[in-house]
Design an enzyme around this catalytic site. Structure first.
Site, PDB file in Angstrom:
ATOM      1  N   GLY A  16       0.794  -1.216   0.000  1.00 26.89           N
ATOM      2  CA  GLY A  16       0.000   0.000   0.000  1.00 26.89           C
ATOM      3  C   GLY A  16       0.821   1.257   0.000  1.00 26.89           C
ATOM      4  N   ASP A  17       2.090   1.157  -0.455  1.00 32.20           N
ATOM      5  CA  ASP A  17       2.949   2.345  -0.447  1.00 32.20           C
ATOM      6  C   ASP A  17       4.013   2.180  -1.522  1.00 32.20           C
ATOM      7  OD1 ASP A  17       4.242   4.797   0.557  1.00 32.20           O
ATOM      8  OD2 ASP A  17       3.090   4.421   2.380  1.00 32.20           O
ATOM      9  N   ASP A  18       5.158   2.866  -1.364  1.00 34.84           N
ATOM     10  CA  ASP A  18       6.189   2.812  -2.388  1.00 34.84           C
ATOM     11  C   ASP A  18       6.736   1.397  -2.562  1.00 34.84           C
ATOM     12  OD1 ASP A  18       5.896   5.588  -2.402  1.00 34.84           O
ATOM     13  OD2 ASP A  18       7.542   5.877  -0.984  1.00 34.84           O
TER      14      ASP A  18
END
Length: 418
Positions: free
Chosen positions: A233-235
């Site tokens: 859910g991120d980089d």
């Protein structure tokens, strides 16, 4: 130290004094390590195996191999294993981290940047680490997603593994699931390579999996990332302060922010840079962007990790090419110099951190909105030589190219970047 049925049993009385004094050794440890021909095999105890793992790396720290068998190892304490030389790490099983969040919040080790902390601090030269496609780190991340429940950078959420002060480090075939926070980090490293890495951090509740980056790099030169699969859910891959000469190839990212340059320029008056980054042959599905750049504003407000700004330096010489994208949720190319967690919306033209010579080329696929590109550069240091070449991205409207304070080649701006 004594042999019991071929196993080396370590007792507190006979441990080196600098090890016995560390807080992660209990008063009566019972770690077991089988030692044979410069091979240390960690024997799972069914209880906390962290002391045995530390002992194995101490015993086999030079010209040796540390083996994790096809079993589950329980990690209940922080670990620091450094000073390795010419060591092979051979992981056939699963390293499962404990669920005592109070312990990790109080005891996880400092990263030395952004007030972040970590579970395992690892370092050495000429280290090769093999997971064979099934060796696994499991950080029991769901308890952390529920505990943070959308709080960005909640203090004490530990990074799985930090490779620090290392040269010629190689990792292949490892699986990382349910990361508690960032999955991997390199810090003060040269000549590192990560191949065939699988990362999956997904939530089974309504709590988001933010801050589950695949890898973040600091003070790292000459790094290669090849054949990664990241669902989070991120980089997915994020070069941060003083990272240079990075190559990212042949990877697949799902539901993530994909490749993130930064954030950077968070510390007032501190000079930092990211330069010479190439990413090619990447597939992104339901990502926000193929690759993007983010810097803090030029005015400090608050303190890291959820505040800051006013940093100096540059991001330059980057190529993002041959991407296939499906249903991007934000834009096909993205730059912002307005990063601030505490709402410094009036300071977006204040940064003097410079961005130049950035190319997105041969990007094909779809964006699930009308924004082809969003390029918001600071009025105090406009971006130079930004190229969007051979874009074949279908949008649901527009397409709009939102721009401010940028020398843009390849497409024309038709809307300002607010």
């Amino acid at each position: 130290m004594r042999l019991v049925n071929g196993l080396l049993q370590l007792e507190t009385l006979f441990l080196p004094s600098y090890l016995a004094s560390l807080s992660f050794f209990p008063h009566n440890p019972t770690p077991f390590v089988k030692v044979q021909d410069n091979i240390c095999t960690v024997i799972p105890s069914g209880g906390d195996d962290s002391s045995a793992i530390i002992a194995a790396f101490q015993l086999c720290s030079r010209d040796a191999t540390v083996v994790f068998s096809n079993a589950t190892y329980h990690i209940e304490k922080v670990m620091s294993t450094h000073g390795l030389r010419n060591v092979t790490v051979d992981v056939h099983g699963t390293l499962l981290w404990g669920t005592d969040t109070d312990y990790w919040i109080k005891n996880s080790l400092p990263l030395g940047y952004q007030n972040q902390t970590l579970a395992w601090d690892f370092g050495g030269d000429d280290v090769s680490w093999y997971g064979h496609g099934y060796g696994t780190f499991d950080m029991n991340g769901q308890i952390w997603y529920d505990l943070a429940n959308g709080t960005s950078n909640m203090y004490g959420r530990p990074i799985n593994l930090v490779i620090r002060n290392s040269t010629n480090f190689y990792m292949s075939g490892m699986r990382f699931v349910q990361s508690a926070f960032w999955t991997l980090t390199t810090h003060t490293c040269q000549h590192v390579m990560f191949e065939d890495i699988y990362i999956n951090s997904t939530s089974t509740s309504g709590a988001p999996t933010q801050n589950t980056d695949g890898i973040d790099t600091f003070y790292t030169n000459n790094a290669t990332f090849r054949r990664w699969s990241v669902t989070n859910g991120d980089d997915s891959i994020s070069p941060k302060a003083n990272s240079s000469n990075l190559l990212i190839q042949d990877s697949q990212f799902y539901g993530s922010d994909s490749i993130a340059i930064g954030s950077i320029a968070q510390y007032p008056g501190v000079f930092e840079f990211v330069e010479n980054v190439t990413a090619e042959r990447i597939y992104c599905e339901r990502c926000k962007y193929p690759a993007y750049i983010k810097t803090w504003t030029g005015v400090q407000q608050g303190y890291p990790p959820n505040g800051g700004g006013g940093g100096l330096g540059y991001a330059r010489n980057m190529v993002f090419r041959d991407f296939v994208v499906s249903d991007l949720t934000v834009a096909g190319a993205y730059i912002t110099q307005c990063n601030s967690y505490i709402g410094a919306t009036a300071q977006c033209d204040s940064s003097t951190f410079t961005i130049s010579n950035i190319t997105w080329s041969n990007i094909t696929g779809t964006v699930a909105n009308s924004t082809l590109a969003y390029i918001q550069c600071s009025g105090s240091a406009p971006c130079e030589d930004i190229r969007l070449l051979d874009f074949d991205i279908k949008t649901t409207g527009g397409p709009f190219v939102n721009c401010s304070n940028v020398e843009l080649l390849g497409v024309s701006c038709n809307e300002p970047a607010p």
